[in-house]
Design an enzyme around this catalytic site. Structure first.
Site, PDB file in Angstrom:
ATOM      1  N   SER A  70       6.537  -0.719  10.181  1.00 54.53           N
ATOM      2  CA  SER A  70       5.256  -0.409   9.586  1.00 54.53           C
ATOM      3  C   SER A  70       4.778   1.073   9.391  1.00 54.53           C
ATOM      4  CB  SER A  70       4.231  -0.779  10.964  1.00 54.53           C
ATOM      5  OG  SER A  70       2.888  -0.027  10.295  1.00 54.53           O
ATOM      6  N   GLY A  73      11.133  -2.882   5.471  1.00 56.60           N
ATOM      7  CA  GLY A  73      10.305  -4.295   5.667  1.00 56.60           C
ATOM      8  C   GLY A  73       9.899  -4.429   3.855  1.00 56.60           C
ATOM      9  N   HIS A  74       9.257  -3.443   3.388  1.00 57.59           N
ATOM     10  CA  HIS A  74       9.186  -3.676   2.052  1.00 57.59           C
ATOM     11  C   HIS A  74      10.096  -3.786   1.059  1.00 57.59           C
ATOM     12  CE1 HIS A  74       5.556  -0.957   3.315  1.00 57.59           C
ATOM     13  NE2 HIS A  74       4.931  -1.913   2.851  1.00 57.59           N
ATOM     14  N   GLY A 123       4.920 -10.007   4.080  1.00 52.93           N
ATOM     15  CA  GLY A 123       5.660 -10.117   5.162  1.00 52.93           C
ATOM     16  C   GLY A 123       4.812 -10.870   6.366  1.00 52.93           C
ATOM     17  N   HIS A 177       8.952   1.030   3.642  1.00 57.39           N
ATOM     18  CA  HIS A 177      10.225   1.263   4.342  1.00 57.39           C
ATOM     19  C   HIS A 177      10.960  -0.142   4.255  1.00 57.39           C
ATOM     20  CE1 HIS A 177       7.719  -1.872   6.256  1.00 57.39           C
ATOM     21  NE2 HIS A 177       6.707  -0.956   6.615  1.00 57.39           N
ATOM     22  N   LYS A 218       5.143  -9.974   9.402  1.00 57.19           N
ATOM     23  CA  LYS A 218       4.647  -9.140  10.122  1.00 57.19           C
ATOM     24  C   LYS A 218       3.066  -9.004  10.264  1.00 57.19           C
ATOM     25  CE  LYS A 218       3.748  -4.781  11.741  1.00 57.19           C
ATOM     26  NZ  LYS A 218       3.082  -4.063  10.899  1.00 57.19           N
ATOM     27  N   MET A 258       0.923  -1.154   0.009  1.00 60.85           N
ATOM     28  CA  MET A 258       0.073   0.030  -0.034  1.00 60.85           C
ATOM     29  C   MET A 258       0.917   1.396   0.033  1.00 60.85           C
ATOM     30  SD  MET A 258      -3.453  -0.616   1.981  1.00 60.85           S
ATOM     31  CE  MET A 258      -2.872  -0.510   3.512  1.00 60.85           C
ATOM     32  N   GLY A 259       2.050   1.189  -0.234  1.00 64.66           N
ATOM     33  CA  GLY A 259       3.094   2.310  -0.477  1.00 64.66           C
ATOM     34  C   GLY A 259       3.445   2.800   0.759  1.00 64.66           C
TER      35      GLY A 259
HETATM   36  O1  PAF Z   1      -0.011  -5.507   3.433  1.00 62.27           O
HETATM   37  C1  PAF Z   1      -0.544  -4.745   2.551  1.00 62.27           C
HETATM   38  O2  PAF Z   1       0.088  -3.698   2.261  1.00 62.27           O
HETATM   39  C2  PAF Z   1      -2.011  -5.190   2.188  1.00 62.27           C
HETATM   40  O3  PAF Z   1      -2.766  -5.463   3.042  1.00 62.27           O
HETATM   41  C3  PAF Z   1      -1.885  -5.443   0.555  1.00 62.27           C
HETATM   42  C4  PAF Z   1      -1.539  -7.081   0.922  1.00 62.27           C
HETATM   43  C5  PAF Z   1      -1.005  -4.826  -0.085  1.00 62.27           C
HETATM   44  C6  PAF Z   1      -3.444  -5.435   0.159  1.00 62.27           C
HETATM   45  O4  PAF Z   1      -3.658  -4.296   0.028  1.00 62.27           O
END
Ligand code: PAF
Length: 278
Positions: A185, A36-37, A147, A34, A149, A30-31
């Site tokens: 997060s 973690g992503h 993740g 950080h 998390k 969802m943008g």
């Molecule tokens: O984990 C997230 O950021 C969201 O729940 C996801 C998996 C991108 C779905 O919108």
């Protein structure tokens, strides 16, 4: 690296990759990315020829009184993170691109979505399952990265992929923490300095629970009570739930004999944070 906003533009690109015999990884986000992503993207890059990061704040997974409007967004910063991590493309649609105004089809699930976060967020996983299904159909990845998390989300997606026969490998990736233990997060940005410090109680309490298990405690009730007491020592924190469950079925465990997931959600000030430990 390209930023693509429409399904019509995205599909031929992925089809072109497929024609060349290239594998495709998807990192749904969802943008407001950080570390973690970034770790998910780096792993996806190491295991696939091409990597798509979706960057979409999905309205259907937010409840009516939740933070959809205030959820942090910064596509330029996200693009820099994706580029540095080696992604090939960002899919960044507008809500109107993802949902028809008269959209009436959703993907929902019994059981796994009812407990833990599902108790306070009863429509959340319907939104997650629906948008992830759409992303899977749009991007048609070989692998998708999530993740640990969001442990409940990961279990739910694994189950959905199994039950609906998606030909996609779901790769779960470890929690990435700040140096002091706070799980990364996007919602950590809501915390002021005092709350940021108070939020350390989540990881500290999980470690306490883990230590009790390592020391031989098998009674989940005792462990949960100790974790709640630990959270209560922090005046800014209020436990939403503390549960010990099977990591795959998410069913409650009373006596710990094998793998167990301790999962919790805690309000720190107004911000609801989640964390867990296996
Ligand atoms: O984990 C997230 O950021 C969201 O729940 C996801 C998996 C991108 C779905 O919108």
């Amino acid at each position: 690296m390209r930023i693509i906003k429409t399904i019509e533009e995205l599909r031929p690109i992925v089809k072109g990759w497929r024609k060349e015999g290239l594998s495709v990884g998807l990192v749904p986000t969802m943008g407001y990315l950080h570390e973690g992503h970034k770790s998910l993207i780096v792993k996806a890059v190491s295991e696939n020829n091409r990597v798509v990061v979706s960057d979409f704040v999905n309205p259907t997974q937010f409840g009516v009184n939740e933070d959809l409007a205030s959820y942090p967004r910064d596509i330029e910063r996200d693009a820099a993170v994706c580029e540095a991590a080696g992604a090939d493309l960002i899919f960044h649609p507008e809500p109107e691109e993802m949902y028809f105004t008269d959209n009436c089809t959703f993907v929902d699930m019994d059981k796994l979505t009812k407990g833990l976060c599902g108790k306070t967020r009863p429509t959340h996983f319907r939104g997650v399952c629906s948008v992830v299904t759409k992303l899977f159909h749009i991007v048609t990845p070989d692998r998708a990265y999530f993740g640990q998390k969001d442990a409940q989300q990961l279990a739910v997606i694994r189950r959905m992929v199994r039950d609906l026969n998606f030909d996609i490998e779901i790769v779960g990736c470890p929690i990435v923490r700040e140096a002091d233990g706070l799980a990364m997060s996007s919602r950590n940005t809501y915390l002021n300095e005092e709350e940021r410090q108070a939020a350390l109680v989540l990881h500290k309490s999980l470690l306490l629970g883990k230590e009790m298990i390592v020391q031989g405690e098998q009674d989940a009730g005792e462990i949960k009570a100790a974790i709640v007491r630990s959270i209560e020592t922090e005046p800014l924190a209020r436990a939403d739930y503390v549960e010990i469950v099977d990591p795959d079925s998410l069913e409650t465990i009373d006596i710990i004999e094998g793998r167990a997931l301790i999962a919790l959600a805690v309000y720190v000030g107004k911000t609801r944070l989640i964390d867990n430990i296996l």
